[in-house]
Design a protein around this motif. Structure first.
Motif, PDB file in Angstrom:
ATOM      1  N   ASP B 552       0.773  -1.417  -0.018  1.00  0.00           N
ATOM      2  CA  ASP B 552      -0.033  -0.084   0.060  1.00  0.00           C
ATOM      3  C   ASP B 552       0.899   1.436   0.214  1.00  0.00           C
ATOM      4  OD1 ASP B 552      -2.172  -1.488  -0.212  1.00  0.00           O
ATOM      5  OD2 ASP B 552      -2.700  -1.380   1.856  1.00  0.00           O
ATOM      6  N   VAL B 553       2.148   1.357   0.611  1.00  0.00           N
ATOM      7  CA  VAL B 553       2.932   2.303   0.487  1.00  0.00           C
ATOM      8  C   VAL B 553       3.468   2.488  -1.063  1.00  0.00           C
ATOM      9  CG1 VAL B 553       5.287   3.226   1.513  1.00  0.00           C
ATOM     10  CG2 VAL B 553       3.786   1.948   3.081  1.00  0.00           C
ATOM     11  N   TYR B 554       3.764   1.100  -1.428  1.00  0.00           N
ATOM     12  CA  TYR B 554       4.146   1.334  -2.767  1.00  0.00           C
ATOM     13  C   TYR B 554       3.313   2.029  -3.653  1.00  0.00           C
ATOM     14  CZ  TYR B 554       6.068  -0.871  -7.355  1.00  0.00           C
ATOM     15  OH  TYR B 554       6.505  -1.031  -8.328  1.00  0.00           O
ATOM     16  N   ILE B 555       1.921   1.591  -3.529  1.00  0.00           N
ATOM     17  CA  ILE B 555       0.926   2.243  -4.349  1.00  0.00           C
ATOM     18  C   ILE B 555       0.748   3.604  -3.825  1.00  0.00           C
ATOM     19  CG2 ILE B 555      -1.697   2.062  -4.609  1.00  0.00           C
ATOM     20  CD1 ILE B 555      -1.514  -0.795  -4.225  1.00  0.00           C
ATOM     21  N   ARG B 556       0.692   4.084  -2.664  1.00  0.00           N
ATOM     22  CA  ARG B 556       0.645   5.504  -2.195  1.00  0.00           C
ATOM     23  C   ARG B 556       1.525   6.391  -3.036  1.00  0.00           C
ATOM     24  NH1 ARG B 556       2.025   6.212   3.606  1.00  0.00           N
ATOM     25  NH2 ARG B 556       3.944   6.514   2.916  1.00  0.00           N
ATOM     26  N   GLU B 557       2.809   6.011  -3.034  1.00  0.00           N
ATOM     27  CA  GLU B 557       3.910   6.683  -3.596  1.00  0.00           C
ATOM     28  C   GLU B 557       3.925   6.648  -4.918  1.00  0.00           C
ATOM     29  OE1 GLU B 557       5.123   8.941  -1.440  1.00  0.00           O
ATOM     30  OE2 GLU B 557       4.565   7.706   0.339  1.00  0.00           O
ATOM     31  N   GLY B 558       3.165   5.900  -5.580  1.00  0.00           N
ATOM     32  CA  GLY B 558       3.234   5.935  -7.042  1.00  0.00           C
ATOM     33  C   GLY B 558       4.350   5.427  -7.884  1.00  0.00           C
ATOM     34  N   PHE B 638      11.023   7.249   6.371  1.00  0.00           N
ATOM     35  CA  PHE B 638      12.173   6.932   7.652  1.00  0.00           C
ATOM     36  C   PHE B 638      11.510   7.610   8.892  1.00  0.00           C
ATOM     37  CE2 PHE B 638      15.690   4.757   5.491  1.00  0.00           C
ATOM     38  CZ  PHE B 638      15.176   5.200   4.154  1.00  0.00           C
ATOM     39  N   ASP B 639      10.403   8.439   8.960  1.00  0.00           N
ATOM     40  CA  ASP B 639      10.064   8.963   9.928  1.00  0.00           C
ATOM     41  C   ASP B 639       8.553   8.866  10.227  1.00  0.00           C
ATOM     42  OD1 ASP B 639      12.406  10.372  10.457  1.00  0.00           O
ATOM     43  OD2 ASP B 639      11.860  12.080   8.745  1.00  0.00           O
ATOM     44  N   LYS B 640       8.014   8.214   9.397  1.00  0.00           N
ATOM     45  CA  LYS B 640       6.458   7.777   9.426  1.00  0.00           C
ATOM     46  C   LYS B 640       6.339   6.580   9.847  1.00  0.00           C
ATOM     47  CE  LYS B 640       2.432   8.516   6.523  1.00  0.00           C
ATOM     48  NZ  LYS B 640       1.632   8.160   7.387  1.00  0.00           N
ATOM     49  N   LYS B 641       5.567   6.385  11.048  1.00  0.00           N
ATOM     50  CA  LYS B 641       5.222   5.255  11.778  1.00  0.00           C
ATOM     51  C   LYS B 641       4.171   4.360  10.912  1.00  0.00           C
ATOM     52  CE  LYS B 641       6.591   6.503  16.238  1.00  0.00           C
ATOM     53  NZ  LYS B 641       6.421   6.696  17.750  1.00  0.00           N
ATOM     54  N   ILE B 642       4.486   2.808  11.048  1.00  0.00           N
ATOM     55  CA  ILE B 642       3.456   2.069  10.486  1.00  0.00           C
ATOM     56  C   ILE B 642       2.281   1.972  11.292  1.00  0.00           C
ATOM     57  CG2 ILE B 642       3.043  -0.387  10.022  1.00  0.00           C
ATOM     58  CD1 ILE B 642       6.302  -0.940   9.773  1.00  0.00           C
ATOM     59  N   ASP B 643       1.159   2.212  10.650  1.00  0.00           N
ATOM     60  CA  ASP B 643      -0.366   2.417  11.355  1.00  0.00           C
ATOM     61  C   ASP B 643      -0.756   0.782  11.351  1.00  0.00           C
ATOM     62  OD1 ASP B 643      -2.643   2.787  12.255  1.00  0.00           O
ATOM     63  OD2 ASP B 643      -3.478   3.884  10.761  1.00  0.00           O
ATOM     64  N   ALA B 677       8.789  -7.031  10.980  1.00  0.00           N
ATOM     65  CA  ALA B 677       9.285  -5.768  11.022  1.00  0.00           C
ATOM     66  C   ALA B 677      10.520  -5.881  11.947  1.00  0.00           C
ATOM     67  CB  ALA B 677       8.382  -4.867  11.588  1.00  0.00           C
ATOM     68  N   VAL B 678      10.445  -6.799  13.094  1.00  0.00           N
ATOM     69  CA  VAL B 678      11.780  -6.775  14.010  1.00  0.00           C
ATOM     70  C   VAL B 678      12.809  -7.828  13.396  1.00  0.00           C
ATOM     71  CG1 VAL B 678      12.217  -8.048  16.164  1.00  0.00           C
ATOM     72  CG2 VAL B 678      10.259  -6.670  16.022  1.00  0.00           C
ATOM     73  N   GLU B 679      12.164  -8.527  12.505  1.00  0.00           N
ATOM     74  CA  GLU B 679      13.284  -9.470  11.699  1.00  0.00           C
ATOM     75  C   GLU B 679      14.233  -8.639  10.766  1.00  0.00           C
ATOM     76  OE1 GLU B 679      12.612 -12.997   8.652  1.00  0.00           O
ATOM     77  OE2 GLU B 679      11.327 -13.275  10.537  1.00  0.00           O
ATOM     78  N   ILE B 680      13.403  -7.736  10.020  1.00  0.00           N
ATOM     79  CA  ILE B 680      14.015  -6.845   9.143  1.00  0.00           C
ATOM     80  C   ILE B 680      14.696  -5.951   9.818  1.00  0.00           C
ATOM     81  CG2 ILE B 680      13.738  -5.391   7.239  1.00  0.00           C
ATOM     82  CD1 ILE B 680      10.913  -6.866   6.435  1.00  0.00           C
ATOM     83  N   ALA B 681      14.425  -5.292  10.741  1.00  0.00           N
ATOM     84  CA  ALA B 681      15.202  -4.426  11.684  1.00  0.00           C
ATOM     85  C   ALA B 681      16.269  -4.872  12.166  1.00  0.00           C
ATOM     86  CB  ALA B 681      14.084  -3.674  12.675  1.00  0.00           C
ATOM     87  N   GLY B 682      16.183  -6.109  12.718  1.00  0.00           N
ATOM     88  CA  GLY B 682      17.353  -6.847  13.163  1.00  0.00           C
ATOM     89  C   GLY B 682      18.634  -6.931  12.282  1.00  0.00           C
ATOM     90  N   GLU B 683      18.132  -7.224  10.936  1.00  0.00           N
ATOM     91  CA  GLU B 683      19.233  -7.296  10.014  1.00  0.00           C
ATOM     92  C   GLU B 683      19.817  -6.061   9.742  1.00  0.00           C
ATOM     93  OE1 GLU B 683      18.324  -9.868   6.452  1.00  0.00           O
ATOM     94  OE2 GLU B 683      19.726  -8.615   5.543  1.00  0.00           O
ATOM     95  N   MET B 696       8.873   2.021  11.550  1.00  0.00           N
ATOM     96  CA  MET B 696       8.760   2.913  10.256  1.00  0.00           C
ATOM     97  C   MET B 696       8.465   2.251   8.963  1.00  0.00           C
ATOM     98  SD  MET B 696       9.315   5.671  12.110  1.00  0.00           S
ATOM     99  CE  MET B 696      10.153   6.084  13.472  1.00  0.00           C
ATOM    100  N   GLU B 697       7.583   3.055   8.279  1.00  0.00           N
ATOM    101  CA  GLU B 697       7.080   2.640   6.887  1.00  0.00           C
ATOM    102  C   GLU B 697       7.958   1.945   6.255  1.00  0.00           C
ATOM    103  OE1 GLU B 697       4.522   5.607   5.279  1.00  0.00           O
ATOM    104  OE2 GLU B 697       2.600   4.650   6.224  1.00  0.00           O
ATOM    105  N   VAL B 698       9.260   2.558   6.018  1.00  0.00           N
ATOM    106  CA  VAL B 698      10.240   1.858   5.111  1.00  0.00           C
ATOM    107  C   VAL B 698      10.736   0.629   5.442  1.00  0.00           C
ATOM    108  CG1 VAL B 698      12.523   2.544   6.836  1.00  0.00           C
ATOM    109  CG2 VAL B 698      12.666   2.359   4.232  1.00  0.00           C
TER     110      VAL B 698
END
Lengths: 65, 728
Positions: B552-558, B638-643, B677-683, B696-698
């Motif tokens: 949805d982020v991908y779609i939102r950012e076009g 990098f600043d916008k939190k995941i809802d 998200a924790v898994e990705i952030a861990g790496e 964050m949304e990233v």
């Protein structure tokens, strides 16, 4: 690529149906349109944009006729 | 038109007086020039953004991916839309010798349409989008569009009912086809299930969605940018030239052929994709067939000017009209050419396509609108045009600017395509790094931006000219007209079948509807039969909750505006990206995200190609990992939190649409998303990224990118469907 396209062309009745509809319709309106006795009608029709309604007077804004 | 029944004495006929509602026409004219300037300003902005990424300004709502849909919507629906309504309301009243059906409906139509445009101007930069090109507006606005379109239709057909002219002139047929077809296209393509007030998912998925979308997308061009303008051409060119149309008979052939054939051409946007071959071939054949009616219309328009070519030199309105017809001829020659599969394999996804599109929208639509406005404004404000000299300068600026645009994009498109496919004797790509092919064409982006600027300046000159014209005009008393009532005396004895039909608007409208439904129904068949030709692959799984959020982020950012997600079965694409795409890969994609342009590389096989850190850096500043990249920064991710709160609802809606999520997966979606998200952030933390990135949304976007194509490319060969077996 052409062969591949043809090999996947598994619904031939669909475009064939459409082709028949199109050809029949096209032939019909070609006949009606180019019938000689319609010529005068179409020449008259083509004049419609050039024939403005007759302006008879003017009224102030807000008034209706 | 006077009655052909000359034997009826005039005294037996009822003479009626009436007025025209020209106030509403003036309003639409003013809206046309305002929104036209906005659309062009946005176009120039996104053109410069492609030439230099810094013009994106680093803000979410000024970035290319959000402004580009605003530009296209503003150009098509705001600029051209208001021009269509102005032209139709002016000509419709005069062709039927009747005031518009209802003044209140006219005003509801005007203000409703402007309200829709304003909503689009607010929501699109905020990233509220369905992710479907030219149909980006979200569901509440879709409903509003439907309502206002109905208001327009009632006003339009009501005027026909009250007419004083028996014969319905050919321009009105084109208007009828427009009203009916746009309604069908909009409703069918906009069927979606709401998640929130500002988010929905398309009812269709994958190949189905692609077919419906491009059936809509192509016919938005056909029935919003072509048929209404042809109707306007059939009224305003004869009026401006003071000559009847060259061949009324040809106009009839033109109308029925165009309406019947145009609707089939949508699949030419999907050649070499996983759409069934027969549907692709059908789309190509009908696109080529479009040459005939398109050129029939162009010839009819240009030949109307025979005998008045001297006026084309001296009258700015006629000059713009003649030029618009020339560009209509060129773009309708180029369109079928681009639909031929071998040509399409070169042109598709390249800048040649925007070049082609703009030769239509600027060359045909803008030029014709300018011609109509130069006719209309002096008439509506009872005066002469302020400056022919200014109009001539405008004409040359627009023409030269457009040539800069079209030629630069043609060169850029062919250059890039040839670089994409260039291979050495060993079968290796000569330009394996996509960025090489981008850097090469950046100079052409500058030429395009300069060309667009010239077109914008030309438009500003037109605004000045029209404003000055209106200012010196007089808004005198409303004129009263008289014409005979529509009575039996106007009936033509012994008229031919088609001639009678031309006096029966409702039957005519129904026949037009049937004409477009035949092609539509057959094109939609592949969607209805998708279960027959798409063999589901067990290895293809629905997205995880976090990946769905990332999508949805991908779609939102076009992102789909610059990156495709489908690898065509063409050798150089398979070598560059990986296995050709299969229909079964997209069955859970609501909406599909194949895109239509490759400003950046295809992403269908990007999953696991790079480590998380590569994507992290790439979204922060693409030039850190790809020197010379023209992609904007996405630092706000990098600043916008995941809802997370929206995830259960998103999953539940997807489940309703047929995605096989279990109830448990819906209930545990937030927990599962956080765990991923924790898994990705861990790496990422291993490379020194602060732990707070986990919120964050990233991270969600990275999870989506890493999933793309992975199911399909990682499955054993024996599970892959064989092409022939896919089609029963």
């Amino acid at each position: 690529m052409k062969q591949a396209a043809l090999s996947h062309f598994d619904l031939p009745w669909l475009p064939i149906t459409a082709l028949i509809i199109f050809v029949v319709c096209f032939a019909a309106y070609l006949y009606w349109t180019f019938k000689k006795d319609n010529k005068a009608n179409y020449e008259q029709a083509s004049q419609i944009p050039l024939e403005e309604a007759k302006s008879v007077s003017s009224i102030k804004k807000g008034h209706t006729v | 038109m006077s009655s052909p029944n000359g034997s009826v004495p005039a005294s037996n006929r009822r003479l009626e007086t009436f007025t025209y509602d020209d106030q509403i026409v003036k309003w639409f004219v003013i809206a046309t020039v305002i929104w036209g300037a906005v659309a062009l300003l946005l176009g120039v902005t996104v053109a410069f953004q492609l030439a230099d990424w810094r013009v994106n300004l680093g803000l979410p709502w000024t970035t290319f991916g959000r402004l580009r849909p605003l530009h296209t919507n503003a150009a098509i629906f705001a600029f051209c839309g208001n021009a269509i309504f102005a032209g139709i309301y002016y000509s419709h009243q005069r062709l039927l010798k009747a005031r518009l059906f209802n003044d209140v409906l006219s005003r509801v139509h005007f203000w409703g349409w402007q309200f829709i445009i304003i909503l689009a101007a607010i929501t699109l930069p905020l990233g509220m989008t369905t992710g479907k090109e030219y149909a980006e507006l979200e569901w509440p606005i879709d409903i509003l569009i439907t309502l206002i379109w109905v208001v327009f239709a009632v006003n339009f057909f009501g005027t026909i009912v009250r007419r004083r002219e028996r014969h319905i002139y050919v321009a009105i047929w084109f208007y009828i086809a427009t009203i009916i077809t746009v309604a069908v296209l909009h409703i069918v393509n906009s069927v979606e299930l709401p998640v929130t007030l500002t988010k929905s998912y398309s009812l269709y998925s994958g190949v189905q969605d692609a077919l419906v979308q491009w059936w809509y997308g192509h016919n938005a061009v056909a029935f919003f940018l072509t048929t209404p303008f042809l109707g306007l051409m059939y009224y305003f060119v004869p009026k401006a030239a003071n000559r009847p149309v060259y061949s009324y008979r040809l106009s009839i052939i033109h109308f029925w052929s165009l309406v019947f054939i145009y609707i089939w051409a949508g699949p030419h946007h999907l050649l070499y994709t996983t759409l069934p071959e027969w549907a692709q071939t059908l789309g190509m054949v009908f696109s080529v067939a479009l040459w005939m009616p398109s050129w029939g219309g162009m010839i009819n328009g240009l030949m109307t000017l025979r005998g008045v070519w001297d006026k084309v030199r001296t009258e700015p309105g006629l000059r713009f009209m003649a030029t618009s017809l020339t560009f209509y001829g060129m773009s309708t020659f180029e369109g079928p050419l681009l639909s031929i599969k071998s040509v399409n394999s070169i042109a598709h996804f390249t800048d040649w396509i925007p070049g082609h599109v703009h030769s239509g929208t600027i060359g045909w639509n803008y030029m014709l609108i300018a011609g109509i406005l130069f006719y209309l404004v002096p008439k509506l404000w009872n005066t002469e045009l302020y400056s022919k000299r200014l109009a001539n300068i405008q004409f040359w600026l627009a023409t030269i600017g457009l040539l800069f645009y079209v030629i630069s994009m043609l060169v850029a498109g062919i250059t890039q395509s040839l670089m994409w496919r260039a291979m050495d004797d060993a079968g290796r790509l000569i330009y394996p790094n996509f960025i090489e092919t981008v850097i090469k064409i950046v100079p052409m982006y500058w030429v395009r931006a300069i060309g667009g600027t010239l077109v914008l300046i030309s438009f500003i000159l037109m605004i000045i000219n029209l404003y000055r014209t209106a200012k010196k005009g007089k808004s005198g008393p409303e004129a009263v007209y008289e014409a005979y009532a529509l009575d039996d005396y106007s009936l033509e004895a012994g008229a031919a079948a088609h001639r009678k039909l031309e006096g029966w608007p409702m039957i005519f409208a129904v026949l037009s509807l049937i004409a477009i439904l035949v092609g539509s129904a057959i094109e939609i068949v592949p969607s209805l039969m998708s279960d027959n030709y798409i063999t589901k692959i067990s290895a293809i799984k629905p997205y995880s909750p976090l990946e769905l959020y990332g999508r949805d982020v991908y779609i939102r950012e076009g992102c789909y505006l610059c990156h495709s997600q489908t690898v065509r079965a063409i050798p150089h694409e398979v070598i560059r990206y990986g296995k050709a795409s299969e229909a079964a890969e997209f069955v859970y994609d609501h909406p599909f995200q194949w895109g239509s342009k490759r400003t950046g590389p295809d992403l269908a096989r990007v999953g696991k190609k790079y480590p998380h850190m590569w994507h992290y850096k790439h979204f922060y500043d693409p030039r850190e990992v790809t020197a010379g990249s023209i992609m904007p920064n996405y630092k706000w991710l990098f600043d916008k939190k995941i809802d997370y709160s929206t995830l259960p609802k998103k999953m539940a809606v997807m489940k309703q649409l047929g995605v096989p999520y279990t109830d448990e997966e819906v209930v545990t979606s937030v927990v599962n998303a956080k765990a991923q998200a924790v898994e990705i952030a861990g790496e990422l933390a291993q490379s020194g990224v602060p732990q707070k990135i986990v919120e964050m949304e990233v991270v969600a976007l990275i999870s989506y990118m890493q999933r793309l194509g992975v199911d399909y490319t990682s499955m054993p060969e024996e599970e892959a469907p064989i092409a022939e077996a896919e089609v029963k």
